[in-house]
Write a protein that holds these residues in place. Sequence first.
Motif, PDB file in Angstrom:
ATOM      1  N   GLU A  71    -111.966  34.829  38.170  1.00 42.65           N
ATOM      2  CA  GLU A  71    -112.012  35.904  37.092  1.00 42.65           C
ATOM      3  C   GLU A  71    -110.945  37.111  37.496  1.00 42.65           C
ATOM      4  OE1 GLU A  71    -115.201  39.127  35.039  1.00 42.65           O
ATOM      5  OE2 GLU A  71    -115.860  37.858  36.934  1.00 42.65           O
ATOM      6  N   GLY A  72    -110.206  37.342  36.491  1.00 43.06           N
ATOM      7  CA  GLY A  72    -109.205  38.596  36.691  1.00 43.06           C
ATOM      8  C   GLY A  72    -107.899  38.161  37.431  1.00 43.06           C
ATOM      9  N   GLU A  73    -107.880  36.884  37.981  1.00 47.43           N
ATOM     10  CA  GLU A  73    -106.613  36.492  38.714  1.00 47.43           C
ATOM     11  C   GLU A  73    -105.419  36.011  37.751  1.00 47.43           C
ATOM     12  OE1 GLU A  73    -107.038  34.218  42.880  1.00 47.43           O
ATOM     13  OE2 GLU A  73    -107.835  33.209  41.201  1.00 47.43           O
ATOM     14  N   LEU A  74    -104.176  35.965  38.082  1.00 50.19           N
ATOM     15  CA  LEU A  74    -103.075  35.576  37.745  1.00 50.19           C
ATOM     16  C   LEU A  74    -102.638  34.389  38.805  1.00 50.19           C
ATOM     17  CD1 LEU A  74    -100.178  36.903  35.578  1.00 50.19           C
ATOM     18  CD2 LEU A  74     -99.712  35.014  37.176  1.00 50.19           C
ATOM     19  N   VAL A  75    -102.421  33.098  38.404  1.00 49.89           N
ATOM     20  CA  VAL A  75    -102.198  32.135  39.213  1.00 49.89           C
ATOM     21  C   VAL A  75    -101.042  31.370  38.716  1.00 49.89           C
ATOM     22  CG1 VAL A  75    -102.635  30.040  40.366  1.00 49.89           C
ATOM     23  CG2 VAL A  75    -104.520  31.856  40.280  1.00 49.89           C
ATOM     24  N   SER A  76     -99.853  31.399  39.385  1.00 49.83           N
ATOM     25  CA  SER A  76     -98.652  30.667  38.563  1.00 49.83           C
ATOM     26  C   SER A  76     -98.616  29.203  39.261  1.00 49.83           C
ATOM     27  CB  SER A  76     -97.558  31.395  39.392  1.00 49.83           C
ATOM     28  OG  SER A  76     -97.194  32.489  38.609  1.00 49.83           O
ATOM     29  N   LEU A  77     -98.117  28.228  38.399  1.00 52.67           N
ATOM     30  CA  LEU A  77     -97.926  27.116  38.905  1.00 52.67           C
ATOM     31  C   LEU A  77     -96.372  26.590  38.745  1.00 52.67           C
ATOM     32  CD1 LEU A  77     -99.559  24.467  39.653  1.00 52.67           C
ATOM     33  CD2 LEU A  77     -99.346  24.040  36.924  1.00 52.67           C
ATOM     34  N   LEU A  78     -95.842  26.555  40.125  1.00 51.48           N
ATOM     35  CA  LEU A  78     -94.490  26.213  40.214  1.00 51.48           C
ATOM     36  C   LEU A  78     -94.167  24.945  40.306  1.00 51.48           C
ATOM     37  CD1 LEU A  78     -92.966  28.899  42.627  1.00 51.48           C
ATOM     38  CD2 LEU A  78     -92.148  28.609  40.123  1.00 51.48           C
ATOM     39  N   GLY A  79     -92.945  24.210  40.049  1.00 54.27           N
ATOM     40  CA  GLY A  79     -92.516  22.996  40.231  1.00 54.27           C
ATOM     41  C   GLY A  79     -91.371  22.566  39.447  1.00 54.27           C
ATOM     42  N   ALA A  80     -90.654  21.562  39.691  1.00 52.35           N
ATOM     43  CA  ALA A  80     -89.535  20.982  39.217  1.00 52.35           C
ATOM     44  C   ALA A  80     -89.727  20.587  37.974  1.00 52.35           C
ATOM     45  CB  ALA A  80     -88.739  19.927  40.183  1.00 52.35           C
ATOM     46  N   SER A  81     -88.651  20.616  36.885  1.00 52.15           N
ATOM     47  CA  SER A  81     -89.043  20.200  35.665  1.00 52.15           C
ATOM     48  C   SER A  81     -89.242  18.600  35.785  1.00 52.15           C
ATOM     49  CB  SER A  81     -87.477  20.417  34.795  1.00 52.15           C
ATOM     50  OG  SER A  81     -87.240  21.514  34.800  1.00 52.15           O
TER      51      SER A  81
END
Length: 247
Positions: A28-38
Amino acid sequence: MVQLKAEGIKKSFDGRTVLEGVSLNLREGELVSLLGASGGGKTTLFQILAGLSLPDEGHVYINEEEVTGKPGKISYMLQKDLLLPYRTVEDNVALPLLLSGMKKAEARKKASGYFEMFGLEGTEKKYPSQLSGGMRQRAALLRTYLFSRPIALLDEPFSAIDMLTRHTMHEWYLKVMEEIRLSTLFITHDIDEAVLLSDRICILTGTPGNITKEIIIKEAKPRNKDFHVSEEFLEYKREIIRHMEQS
């Protein structure tokens, strides 16, 4: 409190496994980024989380309720704003409410209550072609929020706008997130953007793709205006780049 959880997601296309064993959660309330190559499976994972695609294996839960393959349980915004050119901004934003069966007058009234918070006051009767890129993204984000709060999946929502506008949008989005207690899972190719915005960064690498590293950004939000030139910021970048190069 964990609001969104994926466990053991596997997905293949034409005999090629794109994702395997992917598990993640969003609190709740988090911002989680998902990083990775195209081409690494990030958008495929988002479509599964949004219920738009069924995994071959694995499960998706929202607040402990299984929602695997059930669309409409969570908001999902693509890179393009997809505003309807023949509808006013007011009616574009109110569209999710209209689709849910709400009468037009009531939907417009409810949507208009958020226009000031989202920096859209005065645009109600305009058309998308009359707005700047940043304003169009604000309208699209408000429409996304009204579709199914309080969780949003955002697929590179700021990549199509210029750098200065993007910086302003970052600050604005974090402020709105806090005000409305919005939890966000965010796809980006931009390492700087991920470090500046995130509470956690999940790195998706490999073939098939899996989350091979999670980085916790310790600095509190909103971050110091000089954070992007600090040694701490640069060390996060180094750690991410090293991992992606080695994976």
